[in-house]
Design a protein around this motif. Structure first.
Motif, PDB file in Angstrom:
ATOM      1  N   GLY A  13       0.791  -1.217   0.000  1.00 51.79           N
ATOM      2  CA  GLY A  13       0.000   0.000   0.000  1.00 51.79           C
ATOM      3  C   GLY A  13       0.824   1.267   0.000  1.00 51.79           C
ATOM      4  N   ARG A  14       2.131   1.129  -0.179  1.00 51.20           N
ATOM      5  CA  ARG A  14       3.027   2.285  -0.170  1.00 51.20           C
ATOM      6  C   ARG A  14       3.201   2.849  -1.583  1.00 51.20           C
ATOM      7  NH1 ARG A  14       6.669   1.867   4.251  1.00 51.20           N
ATOM      8  NH2 ARG A  14       5.466   1.265   6.098  1.00 51.20           N
ATOM      9  N   PRO A  15       3.561   4.145  -1.706  1.00 49.28           N
ATOM     10  CA  PRO A  15       3.781   4.719  -3.042  1.00 49.28           C
ATOM     11  C   PRO A  15       5.019   4.175  -3.737  1.00 49.28           C
ATOM     12  CG  PRO A  15       4.271   6.337  -1.326  1.00 49.28           C
ATOM     13  CD  PRO A  15       3.631   5.172  -0.642  1.00 49.28           C
ATOM     14  N   ASN A  16       6.043   3.768  -2.964  1.00 51.21           N
ATOM     15  CA  ASN A  16       7.285   3.253  -3.537  1.00 51.21           C
ATOM     16  C   ASN A  16       7.645   1.923  -2.889  1.00 51.21           C
ATOM     17  OD1 ASN A  16       7.874   5.668  -5.123  1.00 51.21           O
ATOM     18  ND2 ASN A  16       8.337   6.635  -3.156  1.00 51.21           N
ATOM     19  N   ASN A  17       8.385   1.113  -3.626  1.00 54.34           N
ATOM     20  CA  ASN A  17       8.883  -0.153  -3.095  1.00 54.34           C
ATOM     21  C   ASN A  17      10.320   0.042  -2.650  1.00 54.34           C
ATOM     22  OD1 ASN A  17       9.512  -2.768  -2.434  1.00 54.34           O
ATOM     23  ND2 ASN A  17       8.835  -3.665  -4.369  1.00 54.34           N
ATOM     24  N   GLU A  18      10.567  -0.040  -1.344  1.00 56.26           N
ATOM     25  CA  GLU A  18      11.908   0.166  -0.795  1.00 56.26           C
ATOM     26  C   GLU A  18      12.591  -1.157  -0.448  1.00 56.26           C
ATOM     27  OE1 GLU A  18      11.261   2.991   2.395  1.00 56.26           O
ATOM     28  OE2 GLU A  18      11.407   4.664   0.982  1.00 56.26           O
ATOM     29  N   ASP A  19      12.040  -2.271  -0.935  1.00 57.41           N
ATOM     30  CA  ASP A  19      12.664  -3.585  -0.765  1.00 57.41           C
ATOM     31  C   ASP A  19      13.501  -3.918  -1.996  1.00 57.41           C
ATOM     32  OD1 ASP A  19      11.205  -3.755   1.559  1.00 57.41           O
ATOM     33  OD2 ASP A  19       9.840  -5.317   0.839  1.00 57.41           O
ATOM     34  N   ALA A  20      14.408  -4.863  -1.838  1.00 58.04           N
ATOM     35  CA  ALA A  20      15.202  -5.378  -2.964  1.00 58.04           C
ATOM     36  C   ALA A  20      15.505  -6.844  -2.709  1.00 58.04           C
ATOM     37  CB  ALA A  20      16.496  -4.585  -3.129  1.00 58.04           C
ATOM     38  N   CYS A  21      15.707  -7.612  -3.770  1.00 57.79           N
ATOM     39  CA  CYS A  21      16.044  -9.027  -3.616  1.00 57.79           C
ATOM     40  C   CYS A  21      16.710  -9.534  -4.895  1.00 57.79           C
ATOM     41  CB  CYS A  21      14.809  -9.859  -3.294  1.00 57.79           C
ATOM     42  SG  CYS A  21      13.536  -9.861  -4.582  1.00 57.79           S
ATOM     43  N   ARG A  22      17.556 -10.541  -4.726  1.00 63.25           N
ATOM     44  CA  ARG A  22      18.230 -11.140  -5.883  1.00 63.25           C
ATOM     45  C   ARG A  22      18.969 -12.375  -5.396  1.00 63.25           C
ATOM     46  NH1 ARG A  22      22.761  -9.334  -9.138  1.00 63.25           N
ATOM     47  NH2 ARG A  22      23.212  -7.637  -7.687  1.00 63.25           N
ATOM     48  N   TRP A  23      19.356 -13.233  -6.323  1.00 59.99           N
ATOM     49  CA  TRP A  23      20.270 -14.318  -5.975  1.00 59.99           C
ATOM     50  C   TRP A  23      21.302 -14.469  -7.075  1.00 59.99           C
ATOM     51  CZ3 TRP A  23      15.155 -15.973  -7.239  1.00 59.99           C
ATOM     52  CH2 TRP A  23      15.043 -16.748  -8.384  1.00 59.99           C
ATOM     53  N   ALA A  24      22.406 -15.123  -6.741  1.00 58.16           N
ATOM     54  CA  ALA A  24      23.495 -15.315  -7.691  1.00 58.16           C
ATOM     55  C   ALA A  24      24.192 -16.631  -7.389  1.00 58.16           C
ATOM     56  CB  ALA A  24      24.497 -14.160  -7.605  1.00 58.16           C
ATOM     57  N   ALA A  25      24.741 -17.239  -8.432  1.00 60.12           N
ATOM     58  CA  ALA A  25      25.460 -18.504  -8.287  1.00 60.12           C
ATOM     59  C   ALA A  25      26.878 -18.352  -8.793  1.00 60.12           C
ATOM     60  CB  ALA A  25      24.751 -19.616  -9.049  1.00 60.12           C
ATOM     61  N   HIS A  26      27.809 -19.022  -8.119  1.00 55.30           N
ATOM     62  CA  HIS A  26      29.198 -19.088  -8.557  1.00 55.30           C
ATOM     63  C   HIS A  26      29.630 -20.538  -8.399  1.00 55.30           C
ATOM     64  CE1 HIS A  26      33.542 -18.498  -8.768  1.00 55.30           C
ATOM     65  NE2 HIS A  26      33.310 -17.295  -9.256  1.00 55.30           N
ATOM     66  N   GLY A  27      29.582 -21.291  -9.500  1.00 56.32           N
ATOM     67  CA  GLY A  27      29.833 -22.723  -9.400  1.00 56.32           C
ATOM     68  C   GLY A  27      28.723 -23.381  -8.591  1.00 56.32           C
ATOM     69  N   GLU A  28      29.104 -24.173  -7.604  1.00 60.03           N
ATOM     70  CA  GLU A  28      28.096 -24.833  -6.774  1.00 60.03           C
ATOM     71  C   GLU A  28      27.670 -23.985  -5.575  1.00 60.03           C
ATOM     72  OE1 GLU A  28      30.969 -27.434  -3.745  1.00 60.03           O
ATOM     73  OE2 GLU A  28      29.364 -28.400  -4.871  1.00 60.03           O
ATOM     74  N   THR A  29      28.221 -22.788  -5.457  1.00 54.67           N
ATOM     75  CA  THR A  29      27.888 -21.912  -4.332  1.00 54.67           C
ATOM     76  C   THR A  29      26.841 -20.895  -4.770  1.00 54.67           C
ATOM     77  OG1 THR A  29      30.175 -22.148  -3.567  1.00 54.67           O
ATOM     78  CG2 THR A  29      28.845 -20.462  -2.513  1.00 54.67           C
ATOM     79  N   ILE A  30      25.760 -20.783  -4.005  1.00 49.80           N
ATOM     80  CA  ILE A  30      24.639 -19.910  -4.341  1.00 49.80           C
ATOM     81  C   ILE A  30      24.336 -19.003  -3.167  1.00 49.80           C
ATOM     82  CG2 ILE A  30      22.230 -19.797  -5.092  1.00 49.80           C
ATOM     83  CD1 ILE A  30      22.505 -22.659  -6.103  1.00 49.80           C
ATOM     84  N   ALA A  31      24.038 -17.738  -3.451  1.00 49.82           N
ATOM     85  CA  ALA A  31      23.636 -16.786  -2.415  1.00 49.82           C
ATOM     86  C   ALA A  31      22.279 -16.194  -2.777  1.00 49.82           C
ATOM     87  CB  ALA A  31      24.677 -15.680  -2.275  1.00 49.82           C
ATOM     88  N   TRP A  32      21.378 -16.159  -1.801  1.00 46.88           N
ATOM     89  CA  TRP A  32      20.066 -15.513  -1.948  1.00 46.88           C
ATOM     90  C   TRP A  32      20.005 -14.360  -0.948  1.00 46.88           C
ATOM     91  CZ3 TRP A  32      20.711 -20.811  -1.204  1.00 46.88           C
ATOM     92  CH2 TRP A  32      20.311 -21.664  -2.253  1.00 46.88           C
TER      93      TRP A  32
END
Length: 247
Positions: A13-32
């Motif tokens: 219900g806010r005018p702007n979205n101040e959240d962020a999210c992403r994930w990335a992989a490097h070989g078998e290592t993954i970060a969310w």
């Protein structure tokens, strides 16, 4: 392991979205990673984006599951925010929460700061849950309120730690755990978990055919409750279903 990952983010219900999210992989290592910006107007939006980008860039340069590495990724996220604070005085009060998980094969750790949360489910039940760095969580830990009172506490939004604050960041790092097929992970901002008791997360997980289906089901419940929320906040989540290794 085989990971089915999905994300959703919405301004609520806010005018702007101040959240962020992403994930990335490097070989078998993954970060969310998810982050919830603080500071209002464009400050929060800038802070959360800087936090996610800096965390994942540090991860990309040195992918690791060690507590020292996880802490260094958060330090870089904090540094990125503080550099921008110094460059643009109008953003001097911005900050961000952060919740991240890093997997290396079967091994997993999480790191959190603020009130964005990390959940680990096993057998469709909460197996591990991060603790908030908030006033109500501190009162709960001191035995002054019950865990189910955190969501309704009048000072629930008072944070005791965050990125961009004075001093060095003090994140919480989970013990290392071993993933099993059938496990599920959820990283989310407070706008997502606040209207969704853990029992609802578990119930919808039991019905879900995929990570995206799980998020959609939880979002539908949240949307049903949105008209009754005192503050319909931005909400963001990353859901992960853990499968067997591909043959």
């Amino acid at each position: 392991m085989n990971f089915d990952s999905a994300l959703l983010t919405n301004r609520g219900g806010r005018p702007n979205n101040e959240d962020a999210c992403r994930w990335a992989a490097h070989g078998e290592t993954i970060a969310w990673v998810v982050a919830d910006g603080l500071g209002g107007e464009r400050g929060g939006e800038v802070a959360s984006r800087l936090a996610v980008d800096a965390f994942l860039e540090a991860f990309r340069l040195h992918p690791s599951l060690s507590p020292e590495s996880l802490s260094s990724y958060v330090v870089e996220a904090d540094r990125a925010i503080k550099i921008r604070q110094a460059e643009e005085p109008e953003l001097s009060r911005m900050g961000s929460t952060i919740a991240a998980a890093v997997s290396q094969g079967h091994r997993l750790r999480a790191i959190t700061l603020g009130d964005s949360r990390f959940y680990w489910f096993r057998n469709r039940k909460v197996f591990f849950q991060s603790k908030d760095h908030s006033l109500p969580q501190a009162l709960c830990d001191a035995g002054m309120i019950a865990p189910d009172e955190i969501r309704s506490h009048p000072n629930r939004n008072v944070l005791l730690r965050c990125l961009g604050g004075p001093g060095a960041p003090e994140p919480e790092i989970s013990p290392e755990g071993e993933l099993e097929p059938g496990d599920a992970l959820l990283l989310c901002t407070d706008g997502f978990w606040d209207p969704l008791p853990e029992a609802d997360m578990e119930k919808e997980l039991g019905k879900a055919a995929s990570a995206s289906d799980w998020l959609r089901r939880m979002e539908a419940l949240r949307q049903e409750r949105a008209p009754t929320l005192a503050d319909d906040d931005n909400y963001t989540a990353i859901g992960v279903l853990v499968g067997s290794e591909p043959e």
